[in-house]
Scaffold this motif. Structure first.
Motif, PDB file in Angstrom:
ATOM      1  N   TYR B  18     -41.026  48.393  58.414  1.00 18.36           N
ATOM      2  CA  TYR B  18     -40.116  49.100  57.553  1.00 18.36           C
ATOM      3  C   TYR B  18     -40.387  48.176  55.963  1.00 18.36           C
ATOM      4  O   TYR B  18     -40.886  49.699  55.606  1.00 18.36           O
ATOM      5  CB  TYR B  18     -38.667  48.051  57.823  1.00 18.36           C
ATOM      6  N   ALA B  21     -43.611  50.430  54.608  1.00 16.46           N
ATOM      7  CA  ALA B  21     -43.054  51.640  54.427  1.00 16.46           C
ATOM      8  C   ALA B  21     -42.763  51.957  53.586  1.00 16.46           C
ATOM      9  O   ALA B  21     -43.059  53.211  52.094  1.00 16.46           O
ATOM     10  CB  ALA B  21     -42.123  52.849  55.572  1.00 16.46           C
ATOM     11  N   ALA B  22     -41.828  50.997  52.360  1.00 16.58           N
ATOM     12  CA  ALA B  22     -40.972  51.272  51.470  1.00 16.58           C
ATOM     13  C   ALA B  22     -42.148  50.615  50.386  1.00 16.58           C
ATOM     14  O   ALA B  22     -42.016  51.277  49.047  1.00 16.58           O
ATOM     15  CB  ALA B  22     -40.275  49.819  51.616  1.00 16.58           C
ATOM     16  N   CYS B  23     -42.928  49.579  50.708  1.00 14.82           N
ATOM     17  CA  CYS B  23     -43.396  49.029  49.453  1.00 14.82           C
ATOM     18  C   CYS B  23     -45.029  48.637  49.567  1.00 14.82           C
ATOM     19  O   CYS B  23     -45.627  47.259  49.034  1.00 14.82           O
ATOM     20  CB  CYS B  23     -42.593  47.796  49.026  1.00 14.82           C
ATOM     21  N   THR B  26     -48.654  44.796  50.903  1.00  9.95           N
ATOM     22  CA  THR B  26     -47.781  43.978  50.471  1.00  9.95           C
ATOM     23  C   THR B  26     -46.558  43.513  50.985  1.00  9.95           C
ATOM     24  O   THR B  26     -46.009  42.028  51.131  1.00  9.95           O
ATOM     25  CB  THR B  26     -48.206  44.294  48.794  1.00  9.95           C
ATOM     26  N   ARG B  29     -48.030  42.173  54.561  1.00 10.88           N
ATOM     27  CA  ARG B  29     -48.052  40.724  54.170  1.00 10.88           C
ATOM     28  C   ARG B  29     -46.864  39.983  54.050  1.00 10.88           C
ATOM     29  O   ARG B  29     -47.299  38.519  55.154  1.00 10.88           O
ATOM     30  CB  ARG B  29     -49.267  40.619  53.654  1.00 10.88           C
ATOM     31  N   HIS B 197     -31.801  41.331  45.664  1.00 14.72           N
ATOM     32  CA  HIS B 197     -32.302  42.350  46.078  1.00 14.72           C
ATOM     33  C   HIS B 197     -30.933  43.560  46.007  1.00 14.72           C
ATOM     34  O   HIS B 197     -29.970  42.990  45.584  1.00 14.72           O
ATOM     35  CB  HIS B 197     -33.149  42.931  47.653  1.00 14.72           C
ATOM     36  N   GLY B 207     -35.777  48.552  44.042  1.00 17.53           N
ATOM     37  CA  GLY B 207     -37.009  48.041  43.509  1.00 17.53           C
ATOM     38  C   GLY B 207     -37.092  46.844  42.845  1.00 17.53           C
ATOM     39  O   GLY B 207     -37.984  46.537  42.615  1.00 17.53           O
ATOM     40  N   LEU B 268     -41.334  39.908  46.358  1.00 16.42           N
ATOM     41  CA  LEU B 268     -40.966  41.664  46.217  1.00 16.42           C
ATOM     42  C   LEU B 268     -39.771  42.015  45.401  1.00 16.42           C
ATOM     43  O   LEU B 268     -39.348  41.802  45.138  1.00 16.42           O
ATOM     44  CB  LEU B 268     -40.917  41.850  47.556  1.00 16.42           C
ATOM     45  N   GLY B 269     -40.748  43.322  44.652  1.00 19.09           N
ATOM     46  CA  GLY B 269     -39.888  43.955  44.061  1.00 19.09           C
ATOM     47  C   GLY B 269     -38.207  44.825  44.926  1.00 19.09           C
ATOM     48  O   GLY B 269     -37.188  44.832  44.529  1.00 19.09           O
ATOM     49  N   ARG B 270     -38.775  44.920  45.753  1.00 18.99           N
ATOM     50  CA  ARG B 270     -37.445  45.357  47.005  1.00 18.99           C
ATOM     51  C   ARG B 270     -36.687  44.254  46.893  1.00 18.99           C
ATOM     52  O   ARG B 270     -35.299  44.161  47.747  1.00 18.99           O
ATOM     53  CB  ARG B 270     -38.705  45.785  48.237  1.00 18.99           C
TER      54      ARG B 270
END
Lengths: 78, 281
Positions: B18, B21-23, B26, B29, B197, B207, B268-270
């Motif tokens: 997931y 695919a989204a970001c 990075t 990991r 988020h 994001g 994460l920006g996500r």
């Protein structure tokens, strides 16, 4: 704006496979009789999830309706 | 006399595919690193041989929409099923392949519900609501292939305004602590979701995350400073993308004044991924 109608429609599109197929085949027919504004109806017809979200559609629904979900991707810095 | 023998909070979309695919890589990991810490938390939980695991999480408009949206709901009964979503996308896909039925700790759930009503918490109950990734992704990451501890799922309405206040969730956590203390059981407690988020639940803002707000929260948790948390408002949480912190507030009420150790925090920006454990043992 009819928050209930927008979200109950999103929910039905997510959970009801038969209704989803009907919407995909004939959006106007599937939306007929629902208490939507002209703007809401147009947004669903265009499958415009960003607009639907702006009209009150819950984010987790607009991101998870099979075949219609908004997939936002972005590159993350290392 | 019963005891909360383990308490932790953690992010709840735990799927490297997931995040990739989204970001990108990075994202993969960082969620893998977060999951590794959650697996270690699972080792700690199971080493303390809990009789039950209370899971405080939220509904993503899957279980309760839209005939009723409970502020707080206790799942009772003997078993709970996972949500089944055909043609699942995004976070729903995390559930694919997980077992379909899980044992509940019926007596503990009933006590939380019945004593709660007696104590002034107008709790909802459900015999049928299924549980989604908010419950099962952390539970399965913690248990792996081992038998799953009997669960007590509790939903907090984190997304459908008006939500319960952080102070109310904290107070409900105090109630959970009282029930456990007067029970005969050793109980694990987890809260899931977050951290920051999806601010304001607006698609154009997916994001964006609020690292400063998260660091402020984590600082208070590490110090056992819970008064500022009780003063938070749903509007502040909405603006910062901290909707699911209401689940954490319930846990914090149950373990206060215990201090927390941050096992993982990944920006994460996500979404800012996190795993936190409280010193309750």
């Amino acid at each position: 704006m009819s928050r209930y109608e927008v979200n109950s429609l999103l929910y039905r599109l997510k959970k009801d496979r038969v209704f989803r197929a009907r919407f995909n085949a004939d959006p106007d027919g599937a939306l007929a009789g629902l208490d939507l504004t002209d703007g809401e109806r147009a947004a669903f017809r265009a499958r415009d999830m960003e607009r639907i979200n702006a009209l009150g559609g819950y984010l987790h629904l607009v991101m998870s309706v099979p075949g219609m979900a908004a997939h936002v991707t972005h590159t993350e810095p290392e | 006399m019963g005891k909360i023998v383990f308490a932790a909070a953690m992010s709840h979309v735990l799927d490297p595919d997931y995040y990739q695919a989204a970001c990108g890589l990075t994202g993969r990991r960082k969620v893998e690193a977060c999951m590794a810490e959650i697996e270690k938390l699972g080792e700690t939980l199971l080493a303390r041989r809990p009789d039950a695991l209370i899971v405080v999480a939220d509904d993503h408009l899957n279980a309760f929409s839209f005939n009723a949206v409970p502020a707080i709901c206790v799942r009772i009964g003997r078993y709970v099923n996972r949500m089944i979503q055909d043609e699942a996308e995004a976070f729903d896909k995390v559930l694919d392949g997980m077992p379909e039925r899980y044992t509940l700790h019926e007596e503990l759930a009933n006590r939380i519900l019945e004593d709660g009503l007696g104590a002034g918490f107008d709790l909802a109950l459900s015999w049928e609501a299924p549980i989604d990734h908010a419950f099962l992704s952390p539970v399965m990451t913690m248990h792996g292939a081992r038998p799953v501890t009997p669960l007590v799922p509790i939903w907090i309405n984190c997304f459908v305004a008006p939500q319960p206040t952080p102070a109310r969730c904290f107070a409900f956590g105090r109630h959970i602590a009282r029930v456990v203390a007067t029970s005969p059981w050793n109980v694990g407690l987890i809260a899931t979701g977050g951290l920051s988020h999806f601010p304001e639940l607006r698609l154009p803002r997916v994001g964006e995350s609020d690292v400063v707000f998260d660091q402020k929260l984590l600082g208070w948790l590490a110090e056992g400073e819970h008064e500022p948390l009780r003063a938070l408002t749903p509007a502040e949480l909405d603006k910062a993308g901290e909707h699911e912190f209401l689940n954490w507030m319930t846990l914090i009420g149950a373990v206060t004044p215990a201090r927390a150790d941050v096992r993982y925090f990944g920006e994460l920006g996500r979404i800012n991924l996190a795993a936190v454990e409280w010193r309750v043992a």
